[in-house]
Design an enzyme around this catalytic site. Structure first.
Site, PDB file in Angstrom:
ATOM      1  N   CYS A 174       1.618  -4.168 -56.636  1.00 37.73           N
ATOM      2  CA  CYS A 174       2.441  -3.014 -57.403  1.00 37.73           C
ATOM      3  C   CYS A 174       1.613  -2.268 -59.017  1.00 37.73           C
ATOM      4  CB  CYS A 174       3.820  -2.522 -58.253  1.00 37.73           C
ATOM      5  SG  CYS A 174       5.101  -2.633 -56.747  1.00 37.73           S
ATOM      6  N   HIS A 315       5.851   0.731 -67.388  1.00 42.69           N
ATOM      7  CA  HIS A 315       6.242   0.329 -65.452  1.00 42.69           C
ATOM      8  C   HIS A 315       7.804   0.239 -65.516  1.00 42.69           C
ATOM      9  CE1 HIS A 315       4.917  -1.610 -61.918  1.00 42.69           C
ATOM     10  NE2 HIS A 315       6.349  -3.015 -62.211  1.00 42.69           N
ATOM     11  N   GLU A 326      10.678  -6.049 -69.999  1.00 47.60           N
ATOM     12  CA  GLU A 326       9.152  -4.955 -70.075  1.00 47.60           C
ATOM     13  C   GLU A 326       9.314  -4.414 -71.754  1.00 47.60           C
ATOM     14  OE1 GLU A 326       8.297  -1.616 -68.508  1.00 47.60           O
ATOM     15  OE2 GLU A 326       5.956  -1.361 -69.061  1.00 47.60           O
ATOM     16  N   LYS A 352       9.110   6.648 -63.458  1.00 46.90           N
ATOM     17  CA  LYS A 352       9.422   6.269 -62.283  1.00 46.90           C
ATOM     18  C   LYS A 352      10.492   7.247 -61.995  1.00 46.90           C
ATOM     19  CE  LYS A 352       7.190   2.279 -61.130  1.00 46.90           C
ATOM     20  NZ  LYS A 352       6.321   1.592 -62.153  1.00 46.90           N
ATOM     21  N   HIS A 357       9.029   4.895 -57.521  1.00 45.37           N
ATOM     22  CA  HIS A 357       7.738   3.366 -57.667  1.00 45.37           C
ATOM     23  C   HIS A 357       6.909   3.570 -55.948  1.00 45.37           C
ATOM     24  CE1 HIS A 357       6.321   0.278 -59.069  1.00 45.37           C
ATOM     25  NE2 HIS A 357       6.636  -1.211 -58.190  1.00 45.37           N
ATOM     26  N   PHE A 416       4.697  -8.048 -57.902  1.00 45.75           N
ATOM     27  CA  PHE A 416       5.468  -9.263 -57.348  1.00 45.75           C
ATOM     28  C   PHE A 416       4.108 -10.649 -57.638  1.00 45.75           C
ATOM     29  CE2 PHE A 416       8.876  -7.587 -54.190  1.00 45.75           C
ATOM     30  CZ  PHE A 416       9.249  -7.464 -55.380  1.00 45.75           C
TER      31      PHE A 416
HETATM   32  C1  LIG Z   1       4.327  -9.575 -65.185  1.00 44.83           C
HETATM   33  O1  LIG Z   1       4.623  -9.692 -63.214  1.00 44.83           O
HETATM   34  C2  LIG Z   1       6.378  -9.987 -62.844  1.00 44.83           C
HETATM   35  C3  LIG Z   1       6.230 -10.195 -61.573  1.00 44.83           C
HETATM   36  O2  LIG Z   1       6.813  -9.215 -61.164  1.00 44.83           O
HETATM   37  C4  LIG Z   1       6.740  -8.405 -63.619  1.00 44.83           C
HETATM   38  O3  LIG Z   1       7.887  -8.943 -62.279  1.00 44.83           O
HETATM   39  C5  LIG Z   1       7.015  -8.877 -64.651  1.00 44.83           C
HETATM   40  O4  LIG Z   1       7.637  -7.737 -65.705  1.00 44.83           O
HETATM   41  C6  LIG Z   1       5.650  -9.051 -65.081  1.00 44.83           C
HETATM   42  N1  LIG Z   1       6.111  -9.513 -66.807  1.00 44.83           N
HETATM   43  C7  LIG Z   1       7.202  -9.920 -67.534  1.00 44.83           C
HETATM   44  C8  LIG Z   1       7.642 -10.594 -68.073  1.00 44.83           C
HETATM   45  O5  LIG Z   1       6.983  -8.130 -67.667  1.00 44.83           O
END
Ligand SMILES: *[C@@H]1O[C@H](CO)[C@@H](O)[C@H](O)[C@H]1NC(C)=O
Ligand SMILES: *[C@@H]1O[C@H](CO)[C@@H](O)[C@H](O)[C@H]1NC(C)=O
Ligand SMILES: *[C@@H]1O[C@H](CO)[C@@H](O)[C@H](O)[C@H]1NC(C)=O
Ligand SMILES: *[C@@H]1O[C@H](CO)[C@@H](O)[C@H](O)[C@H]1NC(C)=O
Length: 429
Positions: A174, A315, A326, A352, A357, A416
């Site tokens: 993603c 995101h 986030e 979103k 998504h 992911f």
């Molecule tokens: C960075 O990527 C991961 C992998 O899915 C995501 O889930 C995550 O939200 C991101 N990192 C953070 C700590 O937000």
């Protein structure tokens, strides 16, 4: 360092085909998420725990609908994966918007493509596997491999326009769309190209994809009867993401190149930061450390202080853990900054809620929204945010869009595998 600006935009989203259509509906608070419970084959769709999706509306171009024949030559349709068809269409829109049509050999050599997809052509793999199992070798099409490879999106675009600059395809789940735009901006900054077509595309609303994402417990399950309420980033009652499809493409251009041909400039690409969580295949770190590092790096690259950021396009996919991580990262980044006394001063929204998504296309489409926030001085809303979760105190632009002078925006994308990227855009004066 050579400066990079955005001179063209193209998109296909669940809100419609085209930038104007998508943006107008986004600001109006419309939602493009629908029920897929009655799709065929019904035995496969009906058993799924999640039966909502952000589908690109089908129909006539004039009505903002998708019809492959409007964009792809008859013979080509069969040769191109669905995600490639969306990418071809979004590219045509973005090129027309920017007015860049390379004809001279030297211009073709200095124009490249950086376009990826998260999943690619799952349907072709599925159909061919079944046919092969039943009937064997003769059922495998000579187009099977070129239909499957993710870089064929970028390949088809280069063939259509004769582009001989860098030809690259990111696939980082993603984060794909954001990485594609960030990497493309580096190709220009380093002199490998003057113009780059950059973005992401996805088309995998297939029961097997929904089955997989359901098994990894990523998809929303509580709103099958109320699709418009299903994607609710930052809301207390969020319970998973809504799978969606579409494409986003931007034309990036070296500043002097754009000025020399009198191109209209939407915004400047100022920063790009990447990081890895080094933590878990699907779950984020609770403290948001990976997201924080990506945002910090992008701002450092841009030479911009966090307090100067006017708008963050998050995101936030509407999952309980992801949105919280986030949010924690954004708070850590912004609070404690001189001039930011309270989190309510921080403006962040997740689009979103309206489009779902778009996986590998999400980062590209959301980068476009972050650019338009700058050019239109408007922040698109977070739909369905009726009760912010506890610990969520920013201005999430709930339910309705807000006007604001946006000089600097940040677009976050996480995928992911724990891969995180942030892009920083600024007004070009
Ligand atoms: C960075 O990527 C991961 C992998 O899915 C995501 O889930 C995550 O939200 C991101 N990192 C953070 C700590 O937000
Ligand atoms: C896969 O098979 C289904 C069912 O036969 C068909 O409707 C669909 O168009 C096929 N998809 C592709 C990409 O060939
Ligand atoms: C791909 O496009 C074909 C033809 O329009 C359609 O039948 C199929 O459902 C699409 N597949 C996906 C996964 O959207
Ligand atoms: C945005 O930039 C303009 C021109 O540089 C400036 O006048 C204005 O104060 C800035 N707005 C914000 C919110 O920083």
């Amino acid at each position: 360092m050579r400066r990079v600006v955005v001179t063209g935009l193209g998109a296909i989203t669940p809100l419609g085909v085209g930038i104007r259509r998508t943006w107008t509906r986004l600001l109006a608070g419309d939602c493009g998420i629908v029920s897929v419970a009655n799709f065929e084959p019904s035995a496969r769709w009906k058993e799924l725990p999640s039966t909502v999706a952000g589908m690109v509306p089908r129909g006539r171009k004039e009505d903002g609908g998708w019809q492959a024949s409007d964009w792809v030559e008859k013979g080509e349709e069969r040769r191109m994966a669905n995600f490639t068809q969306y990418a071809i269409a979004a590219t045509e829109m973005a090129l027309a918007d920017s007015g860049w049509r390379p004809h001279r050999q030297q211009d073709k050599e200095m124009t490249g493509v950086c376009l990826g997809s998260g999943i690619g052509n799952l349907e072709e793999l599925y159909n061919t596997s079944i046919a092969y199992q039943k009937t064997g070798y003769k059922k495998v099409s000579p187009l099977f491999v070129p239909q499957l490879l993710i870089n064929l999106g970028a390949g088809h675009i280069s063939m259509k326009y004769g582009l001989q600059g860098p030809n690259h395809a990111v696939t980082t789940a993603c984060t794909t769309g954001a990485h594609a735009i960030g990497d493309a901006s580096r190709f220009i900054a380093f002199g490998d190209a003057d113009v780059m077509i950059a973005g992401g595309s996805e088309s995998c609303i297939h029961p097997l994809a929904l089955a997989g994402f359901s098994r990894s417990r990523s998809l929303v399950t509580s709103y099958n009867d109320d699709p418009h309420a299903a994607s609710r980033p930052f809301d207390r009652d969020r319970n998973g993401f809504v799978i969606a499809e579409g494409a986003g493409v931007v034309i990036l251009e070296e500043l002097e190149h754009a000025k020399a041909r009198g191109a209209d400039i939407y915004a400047e690409v100022r920063g790009y930061g990447c990081s890895g969580d080094a933590h878990h295949i699907t779950a984020p770190r609770e403290d948001g450390a990976g997201a924080l590092l990506a945002m910090k790096r992008a701002l450092k690259h841009a030479n911009i202080r966090p307090k100067e950021v006017d708008y963050i396009n998050a995101h936030a996919t509407s999952t309980p853990l992801g949105d919280a991580a986030e949010n924690a990262a954004i708070k850590t980044l912004m609070l404690g900054e001189e001039g930011v006394e309270h989190e309510s001063q921080v403006a962040v929204s997740s689009t979103k809620g309206a489009v779902g998504h778009l996986l590998g296309a999400a980062g590209a489409v959301e980068a476009i929204f972050s650019v338009l926030a700058i050019t239109e001085n408007a922040m698109p809303p977070t739909l369905n945010l009726r009760n912010a979760d506890s610990g969520f105190g920013c201005n999430y632009v709930p339910l309705s869009s807000q006007e604001k002078d946006v000089n600097i925006s940040v677009s976050n994308s996480f995928g992911f595998g724990g891969t995180n990227a942030s892009l920083v855009f600024s007004k070009y004066n």
